[in-house]
Design an enzyme around this catalytic site. Structure first.
Site, PDB file in Angstrom:
ATOM      1  N   ARG A  59      -8.039 -12.705  48.204  1.00  0.00           N
ATOM      2  CA  ARG A  59      -7.531 -13.968  48.721  1.00  0.00           C
ATOM      3  C   ARG A  59      -8.630 -14.691  49.497  1.00  0.00           C
ATOM      4  NH1 ARG A  59      -4.100 -13.555  52.758  1.00  0.00           N
ATOM      5  NH2 ARG A  59      -3.460 -15.714  52.537  1.00  0.00           N
ATOM      6  N   LYS A 121      -5.860  -1.062  55.513  1.00  0.00           N
ATOM      7  CA  LYS A 121      -5.451  -1.756  54.284  1.00  0.00           C
ATOM      8  C   LYS A 121      -5.533  -0.838  53.071  1.00  0.00           C
ATOM      9  CE  LYS A 121      -6.465  -5.864  51.540  1.00  0.00           C
ATOM     10  NZ  LYS A 121      -6.856  -7.267  51.610  1.00  0.00           N
ATOM     11  N   ARG A 249      -3.966 -11.764  62.148  1.00  0.00           N
ATOM     12  CA  ARG A 249      -4.394 -10.391  62.430  1.00  0.00           C
ATOM     13  C   ARG A 249      -3.780  -9.937  63.755  1.00  0.00           C
ATOM     14  NH1 ARG A 249      -8.512  -7.347  60.780  1.00  0.00           N
ATOM     15  NH2 ARG A 249      -9.526  -6.030  62.304  1.00  0.00           N
TER      16      ARG A 249
HETATM   17  C1  BTN Z   1      -6.832  -9.411  48.703  1.00  0.00           C
HETATM   18  O1  BTN Z   1      -6.613  -8.385  49.358  1.00  0.00           O
HETATM   19  O2  BTN Z   1      -7.445 -10.360  49.194  1.00  0.00           O
HETATM   20  C2  BTN Z   1      -6.328  -9.473  47.292  1.00  0.00           C
HETATM   21  C3  BTN Z   1      -7.013  -8.461  46.420  1.00  0.00           C
HETATM   22  C4  BTN Z   1      -6.515  -8.525  44.991  1.00  0.00           C
HETATM   23  C5  BTN Z   1      -7.321  -7.623  44.090  1.00  0.00           C
HETATM   24  C6  BTN Z   1      -6.749  -7.552  42.707  1.00  0.00           C
HETATM   25  S1  BTN Z   1      -7.519  -6.306  41.734  1.00  0.00           S
HETATM   26  C7  BTN Z   1      -6.758  -6.907  40.304  1.00  0.00           C
HETATM   27  C8  BTN Z   1      -6.810  -8.416  40.387  1.00  0.00           C
HETATM   28  N1  BTN Z   1      -8.063  -8.927  39.884  1.00  0.00           N
HETATM   29  C9  BTN Z   1      -8.796  -9.497  40.842  1.00  0.00           C
HETATM   30  O3  BTN Z   1      -9.920 -10.004  40.673  1.00  0.00           O
HETATM   31  N2  BTN Z   1      -8.145  -9.462  42.000  1.00  0.00           N
HETATM   32  C10 BTN Z   1      -6.849  -8.822  41.874  1.00  0.00           C
END
Ligand code: BTN
Length: 259
Positions: A59, A121, A249
């Protein structure tokens, strides 16, 4: 690694006609790939799993480093499907809730959609949408640490699912969570987030904690409303945090830098 593609297909395709399951040894990012396909007009329901992502995304424009070189340490997949909710707000919370409910009672959600274990996390979710003609297509990307990655450079200490489920393997996790996830997304498409407020509260990491937002706002987190907005009690009243661009946070994590 052997993936339960057929079992998942059999469970899910009655709910999603035309559904396919694809497992790739390597790709830049499963979300990027499904968004590319959507922009090229491919909007059939699909589950895309990657054993390695070379450019995983998180994100807020962040990278999602997924220990790509060591097979089996992360589960990374994206689910793409057409969806037409009356209101999209709260979808990420509904997805996170389904994931934690499928995985383990000790897992919690950190608004809007991180999965935490004991203030670390464990998983992240990235939801993106595309308009293709009259159809809205959603790509729901999920990354789950099976084993906690190296913490270097991470804002929040990482956790791994094997801390609470020592023997568990990524393919089993995928099979276990996929049908409930599809059901949750379809229910969201019909009913929105409102019916999930209570269930979210039961897993809410931030509830009753002092939080600091990336826009500088501080206050006490008091759950979410029927649209999934975070309610923060501040000195000047209750503020609703809705923007996906604001991160939040708990102050108790030891520094005042929003994640
Ligand atoms: C976050 O924590 O900010 C979101 C992470 C999301 C990761 C997943 S892995 C599968 C999919 N492909 C990506 O490039 N991102 C999501």
């Amino acid at each position: 690694m052997i993936w339960p593609a057929e079992a998942i297909w059999e469970a899910v395709s009655p709910l999603l006609p035309g559904f396919t399951v694809e497992v790739l040894p390597e790709i830049d990012s499963t979300n990027t790939e499904l968004m590319r396909r959507a922009h090229a007009g491919q909007i059939e329901p699909v589950l895309l799993v990657a054993e390695r992502q070379t450019a995983g995304r998180g994100r807020l424009g962040r990278d999602w480093s997924s220990e790509t070189l060591t097979q089996g340490r992360t589960l990374t997949f994206s689910l793409g499907l057409p969806l037409a909710p009356a209101d999209w707000s709260g979808l990420s919370l509904a997805v996170g809730l389904s994931v934690v409910q499928s995985l383990h009672p000790q897992l919690r959600l950190k608004w809007p959609n991180d999965v935490w274990l004991h203030d670390r996390k464990l998983a992240g979710i990235l939801i993106e949408t595309a308009s293709v003609g009259q159809t809205r297509y959603v790509v729901i990307g999920v990354g789950i640490n099976m084993v906690a990655p190296d913490a270097t450079g991470l804002r929040t200490l990482p956790a791994g699912l094997r801390e609470v489920l020592p023997q568990v393997r990524a393919p089993d996790v995928l099979e276990h969570l996929m049908l409930p996830l599809v059901q949750a997304v379809q229910r969201f498409g019909m009913l929105g987030f409102a019916p999930l407020v209570g269930a979210f509260a039961a897993r809410d990491v931030l509830q009753g904690r002092e939080v600091v937002c990336s826009d500088g706002l501080t206050g006490m987190a008091r759950g979410v409303d029927a649209s999934g907005a975070l309610l923060v009690h501040t000195a000047s009243g209750v503020r609703k945090i809705t923007s996906a661009e604001v991160s939040v946070r708990p102050v108790s994590l030891g520094d005042d830098q929003p994640q």
